[in-house]
Motif scaffolding. Structure first.
Motif, mmCIF file in Angstrom:
data_model
loop_
_atom_site.group_PDB
_atom_site.id
_atom_site.type_symbol
_atom_site.label_atom_id
_atom_site.label_comp_id
_atom_site.label_asym_id
_atom_site.label_seq_id
_atom_site.Cartn_x
_atom_site.Cartn_y
_atom_site.Cartn_z
ATOM 1 N N LEU A 127 43.033 45.164 35.483
ATOM 2 C CA LEU A 127 43.536 44.126 36.399
ATOM 3 C C LEU A 127 44.483 43.193 35.656
ATOM 4 O O LEU A 127 45.541 42.799 36.160
ATOM 5 C CB LEU A 127 42.346 43.345 36.979
ATOM 6 N N LEU A 174 37.363 43.338 34.955
ATOM 7 C CA LEU A 174 37.925 42.824 36.219
ATOM 8 C C LEU A 174 37.929 41.303 36.177
ATOM 9 O O LEU A 174 38.913 40.641 36.516
ATOM 10 C CB LEU A 174 37.044 43.254 37.398
ATOM 11 N N VAL A 175 36.807 40.765 35.706
ATOM 12 C CA VAL A 175 36.649 39.311 35.643
ATOM 13 C C VAL A 175 37.675 38.723 34.665
ATOM 14 O O VAL A 175 38.249 37.664 34.914
ATOM 15 C CB VAL A 175 35.192 38.972 35.234
ATOM 16 N N TYR A 178 41.010 38.626 36.331
ATOM 17 C CA TYR A 178 41.022 37.626 37.409
ATOM 18 C C TYR A 178 41.457 36.260 36.878
ATOM 19 O O TYR A 178 42.059 35.468 37.601
ATOM 20 C CB TYR A 178 39.625 37.589 38.034
ATOM 21 N N MET A 181 44.983 35.758 37.390
ATOM 22 C CA MET A 181 45.303 35.514 38.807
ATOM 23 C C MET A 181 45.017 34.052 39.153
ATOM 24 O O MET A 181 45.765 33.418 39.897
ATOM 25 C CB MET A 181 44.501 36.460 39.705
ATOM 26 N N ILE A 182 43.922 33.528 38.592
ATOM 27 C CA ILE A 182 43.621 32.100 38.814
ATOM 28 C C ILE A 182 44.734 31.269 38.194
ATOM 29 O O ILE A 182 45.207 30.289 38.796
ATOM 30 C CB ILE A 182 42.254 31.737 38.183
ATOM 31 N N LEU A 196 41.235 30.376 47.617
ATOM 32 C CA LEU A 196 40.514 31.082 46.554
ATOM 33 C C LEU A 196 39.253 30.349 46.101
ATOM 34 O O LEU A 196 38.191 30.949 45.954
ATOM 35 C CB LEU A 196 41.471 31.212 45.362
ATOM 36 N N PRO A 201 33.807 34.333 43.836
ATOM 37 C CA PRO A 201 34.671 35.225 43.053
ATOM 38 C C PRO A 201 34.028 36.571 42.738
ATOM 39 O O PRO A 201 34.699 37.603 42.730
ATOM 40 C CB PRO A 201 34.936 34.435 41.767
ATOM 41 N N LEU A 205 35.482 40.187 43.785
ATOM 42 C CA LEU A 205 35.829 41.271 42.861
ATOM 43 C C LEU A 205 35.044 42.540 43.180
ATOM 44 O O LEU A 205 35.566 43.638 43.062
ATOM 45 C CB LEU A 205 35.591 40.835 41.409
ATOM 46 N N TYR A 210 41.211 43.078 47.107
ATOM 47 C CA TYR A 210 42.058 41.998 46.604
ATOM 48 C C TYR A 210 43.465 42.473 46.300
ATOM 49 O O TYR A 210 44.174 41.874 45.523
ATOM 50 C CB TYR A 210 41.420 41.296 45.392
ATOM 51 N N SER A 217 50.032 37.641 42.980
ATOM 52 C CA SER A 217 50.086 37.298 41.567
ATOM 53 C C SER A 217 51.332 37.900 40.909
ATOM 54 O O SER A 217 52.026 37.236 40.130
ATOM 55 C CB SER A 217 48.836 37.875 40.894
#
Ligand SMILES: NC(=O)c1ccc[n+]([C@@H]2O[C@H](COP(=O)([O-])OP(=O)(O)OC[C@H]3O[C@@H](n4cnc5c(N)ncnc54)[C@H](O)[C@@H]3O)[C@@H](O)[C@H]2O)c1
Length: 361
Positions: A127, A174-175, A178, A181-182, A196, A201, A205, A210, A217
């Protein structure tokens, strides 16, 4: 299929099977030798899908890179350059980077430097790679504990972002992705932040729904890079969370490496705190950001001596100007300012703030 561009670099988001990848391989690179760079995980999880989807790649040479940030180093590049030389690769050949940010950063660097530059194509599989590392033309490797100290600006010919690859990506990765993206949301999209930060979250995920957030993003990053391709000015905003984040990541590299996004998340908490102290964001906004990030990212405890090491690493950040540590600070959510000099005391207090929010939560 969502299509974007950075200069001459094509970016397509959607199933790679429906993308222009095959056409590129069979037309522009019809007679080129093709090398696919993978790491151990993308070799096992992603390569077969790519080759079976594109039989033209059956003849490609596959090169295996050791997995992990600790291997994003010159020694590995030397081995690949020697292999490229043995294969007799010439300038009209092409490198395909199939992997996360480590593979695309290092593969882009390897390709850009070999014989003054081979074309390369990025197929990000993490990701973080999809929303950040594989796009924008920054390629590089680490030097000891100092992140991305050696590198070049060179865009891939194309980037194919296929969220299908995420099916095998471990949740912690993935986290990690993310976090970027944040970051994009906090620096450039107040409306998306409103949406968001009210979503769970982890549920988000796990839901795998998403793709629209990935597109948003990538749009943000693409817009910023198009406006300032070589980071002369406003592209620096993409470094929000990365001044303190990189120092934490570099410190952890010496002991127990942490995911890039994890370190950046803690960097964003710290840099949001400095933004609050400088009256860029309100206390409510700081708490919103802090609460959101602390529920996703665990603490990385640093004792006094560790904090001193992190502060020392900060002095070597690429964004510094001479002896001054430079940072991106928020100026309201969805806005930010770059080239903000911060003092060692502010950075230290920000690290203490990070400790305090984890102790409270
Ligand atoms: N160039 C840039 O603009 C830029 C921007 C942000 C980050 N970065 C760099 O990106 C790197 C971090 O990227 P990352 O988090 O992707 O790290 P990574 O490449 O190490 O990938 C994380 C882990 O996921 C595995 N993996 C990747 N795709 C997989 C898949 N589909 N299935 C199963 N496993 C898979 C990898 O093998 C690795 O173990 C850092 O080196 C950072 O400096 C670069």
């Amino acid at each position: 299929m969502k299509q974007l561009e950075i200069g001459t670099c094509k970016i397509e988001i959607g199933s790679i099977v429906s993308s222009s990848f095959e056409q590129l391989l069979t037309e522009k690179y019809a007679h080129a030798r093709k090398i696919i760079l993978v790491d151990e995980n993308t070799h096992d999880q992603c390569l077969e899908y790519l080759i079976t989807s594109f039989p033209v790649l059956e003849e490609a040479e596959v090169m295996l890179l050791p997995v992990g940030e600790e291997n994003k180093v010159m020694e590995v590049c030397f081995q690949v350059w020697e292999a490229l030389s043995e294969y007799g690769m010439v300038r009209s050949d092409v490198v395909i980077n199939l992997g996360g940010g480590v593979v695309t950063d290092m593969g882009g660097f390897i390709a850009s430097v070999f014989k003054r530059g081979l074309d390369f194509i990025n197929v990000p599989t993490s990701l973080l790679g999809m929303v950040d590392a594989a796009i924008g033309g920054k390629n590089g490797i680490d030097l000891g504990s100092y992140k991305n100290q050696l590198g070049v600006f060179q865009h891939p010919v194309a980037v194919y972002i296929d969220p299908g690859f995420l099916q095998t990506l471990p949740t912690e990765e993935l986290v990690s992705g993310y976090a970027e993206m944040i970051k994009h949301t906090l620096i450039a999209d107040k409306e998306q932040w409103k949406l968001l930060h009210q979503l769970d979250p982890i549920k988000l995920l796990n839901s795998k729904h998403y793709e629209t957030l990935i597109v948003r993003s990538v749009e943000i990053k693409t817009t910023v890079v198009n406006a300032d391709p070589k980071e002369a000015g406003m592209r620096k905003i993409l470094n929000f969370g990365h001044t303190i984040g990189h120092a934490i990541e570099g410190f952890c590299l010496q002991t127990e490496p942490v995911a890039h996004g994890h370190a950046v998340a803690l960097g964003m908490i710290a840099e949001s705190y400095i933004s609050f102290k400088r009256e860029g964001i309100s206390q409510r906004e700081l708490l919103e950001i802090t609460n959101y990030l602390t529920q996703i990212y665990p603490h990385i405890p640093l004792d006094e001596s560790d904090k001193n090491d992190v502060l020392e690493l900060l002095k070597h950040d690429k964004k510094n100007e001479r002896d001054t540590v430079m940072c991106v600070l928020l100026d309201g959510i969805g806005n930010c300012v770059y080239n903000q000099a911060i003092t060692e005391k502010e950075a230290y207090e920000a690290l203490l703030y990070v400790d305090s929010v984890y102790t409270l939560n």
